[in-house]
Design a protein around this motif. Structure first.
Motif, PDB file in Angstrom:
ATOM      1  N   LYS A  18     -10.369  81.721  20.680  1.00 23.41           N
ATOM      2  CA  LYS A  18     -10.354  83.182  20.783  1.00 23.41           C
ATOM      3  C   LYS A  18      -9.366  83.838  19.816  1.00 23.41           C
ATOM      4  N   GLN A  20      -7.982  85.135  16.510  1.00 14.40           N
ATOM      5  CA  GLN A  20      -8.545  85.582  15.236  1.00 14.40           C
ATOM      6  C   GLN A  20      -7.444  85.576  14.181  1.00 14.40           C
ATOM      7  N   LYS A  22      -6.343  86.623   9.988  1.00 10.00           N
ATOM      8  CA  LYS A  22      -6.606  87.386   8.769  1.00 10.00           C
ATOM      9  C   LYS A  22      -6.218  86.464   7.618  1.00 10.00           C
ATOM     10  N   PHE A  55      -5.510  89.065  17.267  1.00  9.20           N
ATOM     11  CA  PHE A  55      -5.259  88.658  15.884  1.00  9.20           C
ATOM     12  C   PHE A  55      -3.868  88.050  15.815  1.00  9.20           C
TER      13      PHE A  55
END
Length: 82
Positions: A18, A20, A22, A55
């Motif tokens: 789960k 995330q 960048k 994130f």
């Protein structure tokens, strides 16, 4: 450490799938991950930090190490202030 702040929420056993990332922000140095692997100390292990949208904001090397260990869950701290 995080318990004293109300904008942090600690999650034990958060699903790695789960989280995330960048790619441009969370670059992983493979040498750093290898160093962590070779010098692993479970007492020094800290949760990774996520924002409220899951994130990753801190801990890209710890997350990569967890993935290499095949871990499905990891402890996280969610920063709800952003």
């Amino acid at each position: 450490m995080y318990e004293q702040y109300d904008f942090y929420k600690i999650h034990k056993k958060f699903p790695v799938s789960k989280i995330q990332i960048k790619p441009l922000y969370n670059k992983v140095d493979k040498n750093e991950v290898l160093y962590m692997l070779m010098n692993f100390d479970k007492e020094a292990w800290m949760p990774v930090t996520l924002d409220k949208n899951y994130f990753l904001t801190d801990g890209q090397h710890r997350l990569e190490l967890a993935r290499q260990f095949g871990m499905e869950f990891i402890d996280v701290v969610i920063d709800n202030k952003n």
